[in-house]
Design a protein around this motif. Structure first.
Motif, PDB file in Angstrom:
ATOM      1  N   PRO A 343       0.800  -1.235   0.000  1.00 11.44           N
ATOM      2  CA  PRO A 343       0.000   0.000   0.000  1.00 11.44           C
ATOM      3  C   PRO A 343       0.832   1.285   0.000  1.00 11.44           C
ATOM      4  O   PRO A 343       0.317   2.352  -0.293  1.00 11.44           O
ATOM      5  CB  PRO A 343      -0.813  -0.094   1.292  1.00 11.44           C
ATOM      6  CG  PRO A 343      -0.855  -1.543   1.616  1.00 11.44           C
ATOM      7  CD  PRO A 343       0.434  -2.119   1.135  1.00 11.44           C
ATOM      8  N   ASN A 344       2.133   1.188   0.346  1.00 10.09           N
ATOM      9  CA  ASN A 344       2.943   2.417   0.362  1.00 10.09           C
ATOM     10  C   ASN A 344       3.934   2.460  -0.795  1.00 10.09           C
ATOM     11  O   ASN A 344       4.822   3.296  -0.830  1.00 10.09           O
ATOM     12  CB  ASN A 344       3.688   2.548   1.693  1.00 10.09           C
ATOM     13  CG  ASN A 344       4.602   1.356   1.942  1.00 10.09           C
ATOM     14  OD1 ASN A 344       4.576   0.373   1.194  1.00 10.09           O
ATOM     15  ND2 ASN A 344       5.410   1.438   2.985  1.00 10.09           N
ATOM     16  N   ARG A 345       3.784   1.534  -1.749  1.00  9.22           N
ATOM     17  CA  ARG A 345       4.663   1.540  -2.921  1.00  9.22           C
ATOM     18  C   ARG A 345       3.851   1.885  -4.160  1.00  9.22           C
ATOM     19  O   ARG A 345       2.658   1.606  -4.217  1.00  9.22           O
ATOM     20  CB  ARG A 345       5.300   0.151  -3.122  1.00  9.22           C
ATOM     21  CG  ARG A 345       6.123  -0.363  -1.950  1.00  9.22           C
ATOM     22  CD  ARG A 345       7.475   0.342  -1.849  1.00  9.22           C
ATOM     23  NE  ARG A 345       8.290   0.196  -3.051  1.00  9.22           N
ATOM     24  CZ  ARG A 345       9.077  -0.852  -3.301  1.00  9.22           C
ATOM     25  NH1 ARG A 345       9.109  -1.871  -2.449  1.00  9.22           N
ATOM     26  NH2 ARG A 345       9.802  -0.884  -4.388  1.00  9.22           N
ATOM     27  N   ALA A 346       4.528   2.472  -5.150  1.00 12.09           N
ATOM     28  CA  ALA A 346       3.834   2.922  -6.360  1.00 12.09           C
ATOM     29  C   ALA A 346       3.103   1.789  -7.072  1.00 12.09           C
ATOM     30  O   ALA A 346       3.562   0.643  -7.074  1.00 12.09           O
ATOM     31  CB  ALA A 346       4.841   3.552  -7.306  1.00 12.09           C
ATOM     32  N   GLY A 347       1.967   2.129  -7.653  1.00 11.10           N
ATOM     33  CA  GLY A 347       1.233   1.176  -8.493  1.00 11.10           C
ATOM     34  C   GLY A 347       1.648   1.400  -9.949  1.00 11.10           C
ATOM     35  O   GLY A 347       1.937   2.523 -10.349  1.00 11.10           O
ATOM     36  N   ILE A 348       1.682   0.310 -10.722  1.00 10.84           N
ATOM     37  CA  ILE A 348       2.083   0.435 -12.128  1.00 10.84           C
ATOM     38  C   ILE A 348       0.912   0.070 -13.018  1.00 10.84           C
ATOM     39  O   ILE A 348       0.346  -1.019 -12.921  1.00 10.84           O
ATOM     40  CB  ILE A 348       3.284  -0.479 -12.429  1.00 10.84           C
ATOM     41  CG1 ILE A 348       4.491   0.032 -11.664  1.00 10.84           C
ATOM     42  CG2 ILE A 348       3.575  -0.505 -13.922  1.00 10.84           C
ATOM     43  CD1 ILE A 348       5.743  -0.752 -11.899  1.00 10.84           C
ATOM     44  N   LEU A 349       0.548   1.014 -13.884  1.00  9.17           N
ATOM     45  CA  LEU A 349      -0.589   0.830 -14.782  1.00  9.17           C
ATOM     46  C   LEU A 349      -0.061   0.608 -16.198  1.00  9.17           C
ATOM     47  O   LEU A 349       0.727   1.410 -16.695  1.00  9.17           O
ATOM     48  CB  LEU A 349      -1.446   2.103 -14.724  1.00  9.17           C
ATOM     49  CG  LEU A 349      -2.825   2.082 -15.345  1.00  9.17           C
ATOM     50  CD1 LEU A 349      -3.741   1.135 -14.582  1.00  9.17           C
ATOM     51  CD2 LEU A 349      -3.428   3.476 -15.349  1.00  9.17           C
ATOM     52  N   MET A 363       2.922   3.343 -16.828  1.00  5.94           N
ATOM     53  CA  MET A 363       2.504   4.509 -16.056  1.00  5.94           C
ATOM     54  C   MET A 363       2.605   4.162 -14.571  1.00  5.94           C
ATOM     55  O   MET A 363       2.190   3.083 -14.160  1.00  5.94           O
ATOM     56  CB  MET A 363       1.061   4.883 -16.401  1.00  5.94           C
ATOM     57  CG  MET A 363       0.894   5.316 -17.833  1.00  5.94           C
ATOM     58  SD  MET A 363      -0.764   5.965 -18.147  1.00  5.94           S
ATOM     59  CE  MET A 363      -0.526   6.699 -19.766  1.00  5.94           C
ATOM     60  N   LEU A 364       3.165   5.092 -13.827  1.00  5.15           N
ATOM     61  CA  LEU A 364       3.382   4.807 -12.415  1.00  5.15           C
ATOM     62  C   LEU A 364       2.651   5.875 -11.594  1.00  5.15           C
ATOM     63  O   LEU A 364       2.736   7.056 -11.900  1.00  5.15           O
ATOM     64  CB  LEU A 364       4.874   4.872 -12.170  1.00  5.15           C
ATOM     65  CG  LEU A 364       5.388   4.697 -10.768  1.00  5.15           C
ATOM     66  CD1 LEU A 364       6.602   3.784 -10.817  1.00  5.15           C
ATOM     67  CD2 LEU A 364       5.796   6.026 -10.183  1.00  5.15           C
ATOM     68  N   VAL A 365       1.904   5.438 -10.597  1.00  8.92           N
ATOM     69  CA  VAL A 365       1.188   6.415  -9.769  1.00  8.92           C
ATOM     70  C   VAL A 365       1.489   6.164  -8.297  1.00  8.92           C
ATOM     71  O   VAL A 365       1.446   5.028  -7.822  1.00  8.92           O
ATOM     72  CB  VAL A 365      -0.346   6.392 -10.068  1.00  8.92           C
ATOM     73  CG1 VAL A 365      -0.936   5.021  -9.866  1.00  8.92           C
ATOM     74  CG2 VAL A 365      -1.087   7.443  -9.254  1.00  8.92           C
ATOM     75  N   MET A 366       1.891   7.230  -7.605  1.00 14.09           N
ATOM     76  CA  MET A 366       2.235   7.095  -6.178  1.00 14.09           C
ATOM     77  C   MET A 366       0.954   6.984  -5.356  1.00 14.09           C
ATOM     78  O   MET A 366      -0.031   7.661  -5.645  1.00 14.09           O
ATOM     79  CB  MET A 366       3.024   8.317  -5.703  1.00 14.09           C
ATOM     80  CG  MET A 366       4.382   8.486  -6.363  1.00 14.09           C
ATOM     81  SD  MET A 366       5.432   7.030  -6.253  1.00 14.09           S
ATOM     82  CE  MET A 366       5.965   7.140  -4.554  1.00 14.09           C
ATOM     83  N   PRO A 367       0.963   6.126  -4.341  1.00 13.27           N
ATOM     84  CA  PRO A 367      -0.243   5.994  -3.510  1.00 13.27           C
ATOM     85  C   PRO A 367      -0.328   7.152  -2.505  1.00 13.27           C
ATOM     86  O   PRO A 367       0.633   7.870  -2.297  1.00 13.27           O
ATOM     87  CB  PRO A 367       0.000   4.681  -2.764  1.00 13.27           C
ATOM     88  CG  PRO A 367       1.475   4.556  -2.685  1.00 13.27           C
ATOM     89  CD  PRO A 367       2.048   5.243  -3.890  1.00 13.27           C
ATOM     90  N   VAL A 368      -1.532   7.329  -1.934  1.00 15.81           N
ATOM     91  CA  VAL A 368      -1.666   8.291  -0.839  1.00 15.81           C
ATOM     92  C   VAL A 368      -1.968   7.475   0.417  1.00 15.81           C
ATOM     93  O   VAL A 368      -2.548   6.395   0.354  1.00 15.81           O
ATOM     94  CB  VAL A 368      -2.789   9.328  -1.085  1.00 15.81           C
ATOM     95  CG1 VAL A 368      -2.388  10.292  -2.161  1.00 15.81           C
ATOM     96  CG2 VAL A 368      -4.101   8.652  -1.462  1.00 15.81           C
ATOM     97  N   MET A 369      -1.530   7.980   1.567  1.00 18.05           N
ATOM     98  CA  MET A 369      -1.710   7.237   2.813  1.00 18.05           C
ATOM     99  C   MET A 369      -3.194   7.203   3.190  1.00 18.05           C
ATOM    100  O   MET A 369      -3.859   8.232   3.173  1.00 18.05           O
ATOM    101  CB  MET A 369      -0.926   7.891   3.955  1.00 18.05           C
ATOM    102  CG  MET A 369       0.587   7.888   3.733  1.00 18.05           C
ATOM    103  SD  MET A 369       1.224   6.217   3.440  1.00 18.05           S
ATOM    104  CE  MET A 369       1.156   5.574   5.108  1.00 18.05           C
ATOM    105  N   LEU A 370      -3.659   6.025   3.505  1.00 12.83           N
ATOM    106  CA  LEU A 370      -5.061   5.896   3.915  1.00 12.83           C
ATOM    107  C   LEU A 370      -5.168   6.119   5.413  1.00 12.83           C
ATOM    108  O   LEU A 370      -4.358   5.574   6.172  1.00 12.83           O
ATOM    109  CB  LEU A 370      -5.569   4.490   3.584  1.00 12.83           C
ATOM    110  CG  LEU A 370      -5.792   4.180   2.103  1.00 12.83           C
ATOM    111  CD1 LEU A 370      -6.044   2.706   1.908  1.00 12.83           C
ATOM    112  CD2 LEU A 370      -6.962   4.983   1.550  1.00 12.83           C
ATOM    113  N   ASN A 371      -6.122   6.932   5.835  1.00 13.98           N
ATOM    114  CA  ASN A 371      -6.374   7.016   7.270  1.00 13.98           C
ATOM    115  C   ASN A 371      -7.451   5.965   7.572  1.00 13.98           C
ATOM    116  O   ASN A 371      -8.574   6.074   7.083  1.00 13.98           O
ATOM    117  CB  ASN A 371      -6.820   8.421   7.696  1.00 13.98           C
ATOM    118  CG  ASN A 371      -7.412   9.177   6.535  1.00 13.98           C
ATOM    119  OD1 ASN A 371      -7.655   8.593   5.478  1.00 13.98           O
ATOM    120  ND2 ASN A 371      -7.671  10.454   6.715  1.00 13.98           N
ATOM    121  N   SER A 372      -7.061   4.973   8.320  1.00 12.69           N
ATOM    122  CA  SER A 372      -7.922   3.793   8.445  1.00 12.69           C
ATOM    123  C   SER A 372      -9.205   4.105   9.228  1.00 12.69           C
ATOM    124  O   SER A 372      -9.176   4.881  10.154  1.00 12.69           O
ATOM    125  CB  SER A 372      -7.170   2.687   9.121  1.00 12.69           C
ATOM    126  OG  SER A 372      -6.412   3.199  10.186  1.00 12.69           O
TER     127      SER A 372
END
Length: 372
Positions: A343-349, A363-372
């Motif tokens: 969840p804290n590493r980039a996702g690749i599309l 395409m690479l997109v950085m995740p944002v931190m989820l507030n649980s």
């Protein structure tokens, strides 16, 4: 100096060149088009000092000379004419007289010698690429380039040419796009960073062109030559960040989904997301993808469920919906694959289909931190 030219033919060329001219220039001469006549060849140029573009037109004439004509005034006038021949005559009283079927119009001109000269490239390297391929490479990457003046290298598109293929990269540190063509090769290795403005101009002109574009470049400038036009621009100075280092190599969790369905779902759900973070949550378990968003301040929330093909561990990851929407919009595949590790590493599309031979898009997109 006198020449005759078709009104619509001239307007079409000038509208393209008009894209170079800034709305406010430090040098008044840059508000003009430079007309250089050499018998039946008329070369028209526009410049903003960083980018200079010139087109050569066929006209009826047997004279020579150069004048700078106010761009806005000329464009506004030409737009109102139906197709007809126009006669341009440079008079002694410092005006250019244009004669149409119905009237005469006089514009004050400036001396053509005051117009800044385009840079001559010394000892350039050279690559040839077809127009539509270059336009595709630009439109697939340019949206990911940054707008931060403090990091100018990230505000352009990185061209990387080698004997194995051509690579185009753009990033703003939140998203990254790498577009590769293995079917077109350069004769030597070269790297340079192109600014956005000339790229947007090229993208518009070359979108449907199958003609070859010759790209010449050295340390500081690049020149694009195609059909009857050439564009010279100053490159962005600096070293491009090592983008390969940020692309995660091990991504065990793989999600394959219909692009349109995913895009529409993200668009709808994101309307309910927080207006500053644009955060949406993807929750994947089995063959089900759950997309949700919540704006706690206004008690707005939305949730959608989609079926997908997923291999990997159950996971939750947050993304900025605007970045995801932009990326999905810029792919023309039916199905896309999203690869993730944590969840804290980039996702690749990446697109699953719809690519030409030798074409690759990551395409690479950085995740944002989820507030649980």
């Amino acid at each position: 100096m006198k020449f005759i030219v078709s009104s619509t033919y001239l307007l079409k060329q000038l509208q393209v060149l008009g894209g170079v001219i800034n709305s406010s220039n430090t040098l008044p001469i840059l508000d003009n088009f430079l007309f250089e006549l050499d018998s039946n060849q008329l070369t028209v140029s526009a410049s903003d000092l960083e980018t200079t573009m010139a087109s050569t037109l066929e006209v009826e004439s047997d004279s020579k000379g150069s004048v700078a004509i106010p761009a806005r005034l000329l464009l506004d006038t030409l737009k109102t004419f139906p197709e007809q021949p126009l006669t341009f005559v440079v008079e002694d009283n410092n005006t250019v007289e244009i004669s149409s079927n119905h009237g005469k119009y006089a514009l004050a001109y400036a001396d053509g010698n005051e117009f800044p000269k385009a840079v001559a490239l010394e000892d350039p390297s050279k690559t040839v690429i077809t127009g539509d391929v270059l336009a595709t490479a630009i439109s697939k990457t340019i949206f990911a380039a940054g707008n931060d003046d403090l990091r100018p290298v990230m505000s352009g598109v990185f061209f990387q040419f080698s004997t194995e293929g051509l690579t185009f990269v753009a990033t703003d540190a939140h998203k990254l796009v790498k577009y590769t063509r293995g079917d077109i090769k350069a004769n030597q290795v070269a790297e340079f960073i192109m600014p956005k403005k000339p790229l947007n101009l090229l993208k518009g002109i070359l979108a449907a062109s199958e003609d070859d574009v010759t790209i010449e470049y050295n340390e500081s400038n690049a020149k694009f030559t195609f059909e009857n036009s050439e564009l010279i621009c100053r490159l962005i100075d600096g070293k491009y960040p090592n983008y390969e280092a940020v692309i995660p190599k091990e991504n065990p969790n793989k999600l394959v989904i219909d692009r349109n369905q995913f895009l529409n779902s993200v668009r709808r759900v994101s309307i309910f997301s927080n207006k500053t973070t644009h955060q949406i949550r993807l929750k994947i378990a089995g063959a089900e993808l759950n997309i949700s968003a919540e704006d706690i301040d206004y008690s707005n929330k939305a949730e959608e469920r989609l079926t997908c093909d997923y291999q990997g561990d159950d996971m939750q990851i947050g993304f900025n919906s605007r970045f995801l929407t932009e990326m999905l919009n810029n792919l023309n595949a039916d199905n896309v694959q999203l690869e993730m590790s944590m969840p804290n590493r980039a996702g690749i599309l990446t697109p699953v289909d719809g690519l030409d031979e030798g074409e690759h898009i990551t395409m690479l997109v950085m995740p944002v931190m989820l507030n649980s």
